[in-house]
Write a protein that holds these residues in place. Structure first.
Motif, PDB file in Angstrom:
ATOM      1  N   ARG A 171      -0.984 -14.216 -13.889  1.00 12.25           N
ATOM      2  CA  ARG A 171      -2.031 -14.929 -13.156  1.00 12.25           C
ATOM      3  C   ARG A 171      -2.933 -13.990 -12.361  1.00 12.25           C
ATOM      4  O   ARG A 171      -3.994 -14.394 -11.892  1.00 12.25           O
ATOM      5  N   MET A 172      -2.488 -12.746 -12.162  1.00 12.19           N
ATOM      6  CA  MET A 172      -3.312 -11.798 -11.410  1.00 12.19           C
ATOM      7  C   MET A 172      -4.489 -11.325 -12.257  1.00 12.19           C
ATOM      8  O   MET A 172      -4.451 -11.367 -13.492  1.00 12.19           O
ATOM      9  N   ARG A 173      -5.554 -10.910 -11.596  1.00 10.28           N
ATOM     10  CA  ARG A 173      -6.735 -10.414 -12.301  1.00 10.28           C
ATOM     11  C   ARG A 173      -6.384  -9.197 -13.132  1.00 10.28           C
ATOM     12  O   ARG A 173      -5.633  -8.317 -12.685  1.00 10.28           O
ATOM     13  N   ARG A 174      -6.888  -9.140 -14.332  1.00  9.85           N
ATOM     14  CA  ARG A 174      -6.644  -7.972 -15.176  1.00  9.85           C
ATOM     15  C   ARG A 174      -7.259  -6.735 -14.507  1.00  9.85           C
ATOM     16  O   ARG A 174      -8.392  -6.746 -14.038  1.00  9.85           O
ATOM     17  N   GLY A 175      -6.466  -5.665 -14.450  1.00 10.27           N
ATOM     18  CA  GLY A 175      -6.927  -4.436 -13.815  1.00 10.27           C
ATOM     19  C   GLY A 175      -6.703  -4.391 -12.310  1.00 10.27           C
ATOM     20  O   GLY A 175      -7.153  -3.455 -11.651  1.00 10.27           O
ATOM     21  N   SER A 176      -6.004  -5.388 -11.773  1.00 12.21           N
ATOM     22  CA  SER A 176      -5.735  -5.393 -10.338  1.00 12.21           C
ATOM     23  C   SER A 176      -4.493  -4.556 -10.030  1.00 12.21           C
ATOM     24  O   SER A 176      -3.837  -4.023 -10.924  1.00 12.21           O
ATOM     25  N   PHE A 177      -4.183  -4.442  -8.738  1.00 17.88           N
ATOM     26  CA  PHE A 177      -3.078  -3.607  -8.280  1.00 17.88           C
ATOM     27  C   PHE A 177      -2.045  -4.454  -7.543  1.00 17.88           C
ATOM     28  O   PHE A 177      -2.368  -5.514  -6.989  1.00 17.88           O
ATOM     29  N   PHE A 178      -0.805  -3.935  -7.499  1.00 18.34           N
ATOM     30  CA  PHE A 178       0.302  -4.656  -6.862  1.00 18.34           C
ATOM     31  C   PHE A 178       1.042  -3.707  -5.921  1.00 18.34           C
ATOM     32  O   PHE A 178       1.324  -2.561  -6.281  1.00 18.34           O
ATOM     33  N   ILE A 179       1.354  -4.194  -4.720  1.00 13.84           N
ATOM     34  CA  ILE A 179       2.069  -3.403  -3.718  1.00 13.84           C
ATOM     35  C   ILE A 179       3.252  -4.209  -3.194  1.00 13.84           C
ATOM     36  O   ILE A 179       3.116  -5.396  -2.882  1.00 13.84           O
ATOM     37  N   ASN A 180       4.409  -3.572  -3.096  1.00  8.23           N
ATOM     38  CA  ASN A 180       5.576  -4.205  -2.476  1.00  8.23           C
ATOM     39  C   ASN A 180       6.174  -3.261  -1.442  1.00  8.23           C
ATOM     40  O   ASN A 180       6.765  -2.239  -1.797  1.00  8.23           O
ATOM     41  N   THR A 181       5.991  -3.595  -0.167  1.00  8.24           N
ATOM     42  CA  THR A 181       6.661  -2.864   0.904  1.00  8.24           C
ATOM     43  C   THR A 181       7.620  -3.795   1.645  1.00  8.24           C
ATOM     44  O   THR A 181       7.997  -3.535   2.781  1.00  8.24           O
ATOM     45  N   ALA A 182       8.022  -4.895   0.983  1.00  7.90           N
ATOM     46  CA  ALA A 182       8.921  -5.866   1.607  1.00  7.90           C
ATOM     47  C   ALA A 182      10.352  -5.632   1.119  1.00  7.90           C
ATOM     48  O   ALA A 182      11.009  -4.689   1.559  1.00  7.90           O
ATOM     49  N   ARG A 183      10.809  -6.436   0.186  1.00  3.04           N
ATOM     50  CA  ARG A 183      12.177  -6.324  -0.332  1.00  3.04           C
ATOM     51  C   ARG A 183      12.152  -6.255  -1.848  1.00  3.04           C
ATOM     52  O   ARG A 183      11.363  -6.932  -2.505  1.00  3.04           O
ATOM     53  N   GLU A 184      13.064  -5.467  -2.399  1.00  6.56           N
ATOM     54  CA  GLU A 184      13.093  -5.273  -3.842  1.00  6.56           C
ATOM     55  C   GLU A 184      13.425  -6.556  -4.592  1.00  6.56           C
ATOM     56  O   GLU A 184      12.971  -6.771  -5.712  1.00  6.56           O
ATOM     57  N   SER A 185      14.208  -7.452  -3.976  1.00  3.83           N
ATOM     58  CA  SER A 185      14.623  -8.669  -4.670  1.00  3.83           C
ATOM     59  C   SER A 185      13.451  -9.611  -4.946  1.00  3.83           C
ATOM     60  O   SER A 185      13.570 -10.531  -5.757  1.00  3.83           O
ATOM     61  N   LEU A 186      12.312  -9.392  -4.305  1.00  6.94           N
ATOM     62  CA  LEU A 186      11.164 -10.270  -4.490  1.00  6.94           C
ATOM     63  C   LEU A 186      10.433 -10.027  -5.806  1.00  6.94           C
ATOM     64  O   LEU A 186       9.580 -10.825  -6.192  1.00  6.94           O
ATOM     65  N   VAL A 187      10.747  -8.928  -6.485  1.00  9.41           N
ATOM     66  CA  VAL A 187       9.972  -8.524  -7.667  1.00  9.41           C
ATOM     67  C   VAL A 187      10.890  -8.331  -8.871  1.00  9.41           C
ATOM     68  O   VAL A 187      11.899  -7.620  -8.792  1.00  9.41           O
ATOM     69  N   ASP A 188      10.526  -8.938  -9.970  1.00  9.36           N
ATOM     70  CA  ASP A 188      11.172  -8.672 -11.261  1.00  9.36           C
ATOM     71  C   ASP A 188      10.552  -7.378 -11.792  1.00  9.36           C
ATOM     72  O   ASP A 188       9.442  -7.383 -12.326  1.00  9.36           O
ATOM     73  N   GLU A 189      11.249  -6.281 -11.616  1.00  8.93           N
ATOM     74  CA  GLU A 189      10.659  -4.980 -11.926  1.00  8.93           C
ATOM     75  C   GLU A 189      10.469  -4.757 -13.420  1.00  8.93           C
ATOM     76  O   GLU A 189       9.569  -4.011 -13.830  1.00  8.93           O
ATOM     77  N   ASP A 190      11.284  -5.396 -14.240  1.00  6.73           N
ATOM     78  CA  ASP A 190      11.055  -5.301 -15.686  1.00  6.73           C
ATOM     79  C   ASP A 190       9.728  -5.971 -16.053  1.00  6.73           C
ATOM     80  O   ASP A 190       8.961  -5.455 -16.877  1.00  6.73           O
ATOM     81  N   ALA A 191       9.460  -7.129 -15.439  1.00  8.62           N
ATOM     82  CA  ALA A 191       8.186  -7.817 -15.686  1.00  8.62           C
ATOM     83  C   ALA A 191       7.020  -6.999 -15.147  1.00  8.62           C
ATOM     84  O   ALA A 191       5.948  -6.937 -15.766  1.00  8.62           O
ATOM     85  N   LEU A 192       7.214  -6.344 -14.006  1.00 14.31           N
ATOM     86  CA  LEU A 192       6.165  -5.489 -13.454  1.00 14.31           C
ATOM     87  C   LEU A 192       5.880  -4.321 -14.382  1.00 14.31           C
ATOM     88  O   LEU A 192       4.707  -3.995 -14.657  1.00 14.31           O
ATOM     89  N   GLN A 193       6.928  -3.702 -14.895  1.00 15.94           N
ATOM     90  CA  GLN A 193       6.731  -2.586 -15.817  1.00 15.94           C
ATOM     91  C   GLN A 193       5.967  -3.026 -17.057  1.00 15.94           C
ATOM     92  O   GLN A 193       5.063  -2.330 -17.525  1.00 15.94           O
TER      93      GLN A 193
END
Length: 296
Positions: free
Chosen positions: A251-273
């Motif tokens: 759903r994010m804009r193509r070419g946008s950026f993502f930052i996580n400085t909260a908790r690792e459990s909030l992000v599916d890192e395989d999906a992010l990769q």
């Protein structure tokens, strides 16, 4: 008239926050406090053995070590050490001080049932995390990681001021920053981001105490679709694990950026990769990451 006995305080340090830092801060109390130090040497915790240990979201060290040391003390000061029902029952405690934004390593329910007050330190590192978030945002916008990788891989410095177009990025004034979570950290980021020229959107499923001036509150999906950078500042709960997964990155804009400085459990890192490899996202910056099996 005899002088009152000093309050007996146990400070428990860990590899991140040594006991000596607490003891130094409490030295100003003089003779009114008798401070004992316990330094936990390893961040590794044994498997939970009691219901109270299982109720804690995270902690470091062995609860048994704290049980042994706390006897006879009235005040317990910790950072990441476990404060279980067994710890609370091992001493005539009146106060537990947890030097963290949230007392996730304290069995607050058990303390409440025993009439023991618990304090924490909301926002204690909010400014530092906010500054790191803005540093990440500017690095991503200005293609700093890509240019560093280019030079490390033996790329050549430009011989002309007209070279380097592949590293031209964007500026804050032309970028919308979407903040998911407007607690202490999220609000600190919003104020600083607007000073740099960012347009700031905010979303928080929980009621927000105060929305900084200039921040436009939106729905979650709208924020994802409108933001050039999405930055996560939500508190992790059992119900929001992998708040960001394949569907959210899509759903994010193509070419946008993502930052996580909260908790690792909030992000599916395989999906992010996958979103990064496919080019759906142009980059990401994390200062937390899920522990992976050796070799991954």
């Amino acid at each position: 008239m005899s002088q009152a006995d000093p309050v007996r305080v146990l400070v428990v340090g860990d590899p991140y926050m040594p006991a000596g830092i607490f003891a130094s801060a409490l030295a100003g109390l003089g003779d009114t406090a008798a401070v004992t130090e316990l330094q936990l040497g390893s961040p590794v915790a044994p498997p939970p053995r009691t219901d109270s240990e299982r109720a804690l979201r995270e902690y470091m060290g062995d609860p048994a070590d704290v049980v042994d040391a706390v006897a006879g003390h009235e005040v317990l000061v910790v950072h990441g050490a476990p404060v279980t029902a067994e710890v609370l029952d091992a001493a005539p405690l009146r106060l537990v001080c947890c030097a963290r934004g949230g007392p996730v390593n304290v069995d607050v329910a058990a303390a409440t049932a025993r009439g023991i007050a618990v304090t924490n330190a909301p926002g204690r590192n909010a400014e530092a995390v906010a500054e790191l978030t803005l540093a990440f945002a500017l690095m991503l916008l200005h293609s700093v990681p890509a240019s560093i990788r280019y030079l490390v891989a033996a790329g050549q410095h430009a011989t002309s001021v007209y070279e380097g177009s592949e590293f031209i990025g964007s500026e804050a004034a032309s970028t919308t920053l979407g903040l998911v979570g407007l607690g202490n950290v999220g609000r600190a980021v919003a104020v600083r981001a607007q000073a740099l020229g960012f347009t700031v959107l905010g979303h928080d499923p929980a009621p927000v105490d105060a929305v900084p001036a200039g921040v436009a509150m939106t729905g979650f999906e709208e924020l994802l679709g409108r933001s050039g950078i999405v930055s996560v500042h939500a508190r992790a709960t059992p119900g929001n694990r992998h708040l960001f997964g394949a569907a959210e990155f899509a759903r994010m804009r193509r070419g946008s950026f993502f930052i996580n400085t909260a908790r690792e459990s909030l992000v599916d890192e395989d999906a992010l990769q996958q979103a990064l490899v496919s080019g759906a996202l142009a980059g990401a910056a994390l200062d937390v990451a899920e522990r992976r099996p050796p070799g991954r």
